[in-house]
Scaffold this active site. Structure first.
Site, PDB file in Angstrom:
ATOM      1  N   GLU A  44       0.857  -1.181   0.000  1.00  0.00           N
ATOM      2  CA  GLU A  44       0.000   0.000   0.000  1.00  0.00           C
ATOM      3  C   GLU A  44       0.893   1.231   0.000  1.00  0.00           C
ATOM      4  O   GLU A  44       1.753   1.392   0.865  1.00  0.00           O
ATOM      5  CB  GLU A  44      -0.914   0.030   1.226  1.00  0.00           C
ATOM      6  CG  GLU A  44      -1.854   1.238   1.209  1.00  0.00           C
ATOM      7  CD  GLU A  44      -2.710   1.380   2.470  1.00  0.00           C
ATOM      8  OE1 GLU A  44      -3.676   2.165   2.442  1.00  0.00           O
ATOM      9  OE2 GLU A  44      -2.387   0.712   3.480  1.00  0.00           O
ATOM     10  N   ASP A 101       9.809   7.981   0.635  1.00  0.00           N
ATOM     11  CA  ASP A 101       9.125   8.889  -0.273  1.00  0.00           C
ATOM     12  C   ASP A 101       8.742   8.063  -1.499  1.00  0.00           C
ATOM     13  O   ASP A 101       9.612   7.496  -2.172  1.00  0.00           O
ATOM     14  CB  ASP A 101      10.063  10.035  -0.672  1.00  0.00           C
ATOM     15  CG  ASP A 101       9.399  11.075  -1.558  1.00  0.00           C
ATOM     16  OD1 ASP A 101       8.532  10.697  -2.378  1.00  0.00           O
ATOM     17  OD2 ASP A 101       9.761  12.254  -1.471  1.00  0.00           O
ATOM     18  N   ASP A 123      -3.345  11.550  -2.428  1.00  0.00           N
ATOM     19  CA  ASP A 123      -3.475  12.989  -2.651  1.00  0.00           C
ATOM     20  C   ASP A 123      -3.842  13.221  -4.116  1.00  0.00           C
ATOM     21  O   ASP A 123      -3.123  12.790  -5.016  1.00  0.00           O
ATOM     22  CB  ASP A 123      -2.135  13.669  -2.333  1.00  0.00           C
ATOM     23  CG  ASP A 123      -2.244  15.182  -2.284  1.00  0.00           C
ATOM     24  OD1 ASP A 123      -3.109  15.753  -2.974  1.00  0.00           O
ATOM     25  OD2 ASP A 123      -1.452  15.805  -1.549  1.00  0.00           O
ATOM     26  N   LYS A 127      -4.297  20.676  -8.821  1.00  0.00           N
ATOM     27  CA  LYS A 127      -3.821  21.635  -9.817  1.00  0.00           C
ATOM     28  C   LYS A 127      -3.147  20.903 -10.982  1.00  0.00           C
ATOM     29  O   LYS A 127      -2.357  19.985 -10.781  1.00  0.00           O
ATOM     30  CB  LYS A 127      -2.837  22.620  -9.185  1.00  0.00           C
ATOM     31  CG  LYS A 127      -3.481  23.506  -8.126  1.00  0.00           C
ATOM     32  CD  LYS A 127      -2.493  24.508  -7.551  1.00  0.00           C
ATOM     33  CE  LYS A 127      -3.175  25.396  -6.519  1.00  0.00           C
ATOM     34  NZ  LYS A 127      -2.230  26.377  -5.916  1.00  0.00           N
ATOM     35  N   ASP A 159     -12.037   9.218  -3.074  1.00  0.00           N
ATOM     36  CA  ASP A 159     -13.258  10.012  -3.011  1.00  0.00           C
ATOM     37  C   ASP A 159     -13.216  11.144  -4.022  1.00  0.00           C
ATOM     38  O   ASP A 159     -14.207  11.861  -4.200  1.00  0.00           O
ATOM     39  CB  ASP A 159     -13.422  10.602  -1.611  1.00  0.00           C
ATOM     40  CG  ASP A 159     -12.275  11.552  -1.277  1.00  0.00           C
ATOM     41  OD1 ASP A 159     -11.106  11.128  -1.363  1.00  0.00           O
ATOM     42  OD2 ASP A 159     -12.544  12.724  -0.924  1.00  0.00           O
ATOM     43  N   THR A 197     -10.687   1.845   4.651  1.00  0.00           N
ATOM     44  CA  THR A 197      -9.697   2.691   5.297  1.00  0.00           C
ATOM     45  C   THR A 197     -10.404   3.630   6.280  1.00  0.00           C
ATOM     46  O   THR A 197     -11.634   3.739   6.295  1.00  0.00           O
ATOM     47  CB  THR A 197      -8.930   3.548   4.277  1.00  0.00           C
ATOM     48  OG1 THR A 197      -9.787   4.593   3.794  1.00  0.00           O
ATOM     49  CG2 THR A 197      -8.444   2.709   3.100  1.00  0.00           C
ATOM     50  N   GLU A 198      -9.609   4.326   7.083  1.00  0.00           N
ATOM     51  CA  GLU A 198     -10.178   5.277   8.032  1.00  0.00           C
ATOM     52  C   GLU A 198     -10.939   6.380   7.300  1.00  0.00           C
ATOM     53  O   GLU A 198     -12.069   6.729   7.663  1.00  0.00           O
ATOM     54  CB  GLU A 198      -9.065   5.884   8.883  1.00  0.00           C
ATOM     55  CG  GLU A 198      -9.563   6.881   9.914  1.00  0.00           C
ATOM     56  CD  GLU A 198      -8.428   7.536  10.676  1.00  0.00           C
ATOM     57  OE1 GLU A 198      -8.667   7.963  11.818  1.00  0.00           O
ATOM     58  OE2 GLU A 198      -7.311   7.619  10.143  1.00  0.00           O
TER      59      GLU A 198
END
Length: 234
Positions: A44, A101, A123, A127, A159, A197-198
């Site tokens: 993940e 990273d 994320d 933009k 989402d 997930t949370e």
């Protein structure tokens, strides 16, 4: 996301070598050796507090899981979650938590070393000038294809309608086969067969739609997918 870890957090992580990997590059090509078996490896990317990856490792002991994030504090929280689910003392784990990273993910896994990549609520980088940072951008997909094996897949949940639409186009542009595409994953009731997930739990409680799809990449995974389609048409 900016996280302020508490004092001494690095020392705390270094004391959990049974679960936490602070320099995963050292294990490139040797992850099965690390786990002590040849079970499939699922990863993940951007695990957050580790709820999803910990529950997956609990539900599927026949698979090795690796949760990856760049923040010390999130590794600490994920380790605490894992120990609460699995028990504090373990002689063997099917879970590892790695500090990295994600832009350097290809430096951590060798060709064919991973079976599945989970991208959960990444994320969206809304933009346009930041599109290359999205974890479904062509540059990242190229890295995934480099270490996914014959049964390799990428599973995406988000989402963000923007990220989902972008991702579907990105997969298509790369000639990748998609299946189980959903614009509202829990629209007909909670999918108990899938670990949430949370963030997902909170979004569903708020009535927000969850978008999901599976991307079939490995040659054997593609053949299996085509056999299933042929069986459904017969």
């Amino acid at each position: 996301m900016r996280l302020r870890g508490r004092k001494g957090i690095r020392e705390e992580l270094e004391q959990q070598k049974d679960l936490i990997v602070l320099d995963p590059r050292e294990l490139k090509g040797r992850w099965h050796e690390h786990f002590g078996n040849d079970r499939p490896i699922h990863i993940e990317l951007g695990m957050g507090k580790g709820i999803f990856i910990s529950e997956m490792s609990k539900r599927y002991p026949e698979i090795n899981f690796i949760g990856i994030d760049r923040y010390d504090e999130l590794l600490r929280r994920a380790a605490a979650k894992a120990r609460s689910l699995h028990g504090e003392e373990r002689s063997e784990w099917n879970l590892a938590l790695a500090l990295l990273d994600i832009s350097h993910i290809s430096e951590v896994f060798a060709e064919g070393e991973v079976e599945r990549v989970y991208l959960n609520f990444s994320d969206p980088w809304p933009k346009s000038r930041h599109a290359r940072r999205r974890l479904t951008a062509p540059g990242f997909l190229h890295q995934y294809k480099g270490f996914l094996n014959e049964r390799g897949e990428v599973h995406l949940k988000t989402d963000s309608r923007l990220l989902f639409e972008y991702s579907l186009n990105s997969f298509a542009d790369q000639g990748l086969r998609m299946r189980n595409i959903s614009l509202n994953l829990h629209g007909d009731g909670i999918r108990e067969d899938l670990v949430m997930t949370e963030y997902e739990k909170k979004f569903v409680e708020q009535g927000m739609p969850i978008h999901r799809c599976e991307v079939v990449i490995g040659a054997e995974a593609l053949r299996e997918h085509e056999r299933m389609l042929a069986a459904e048409e017969a």
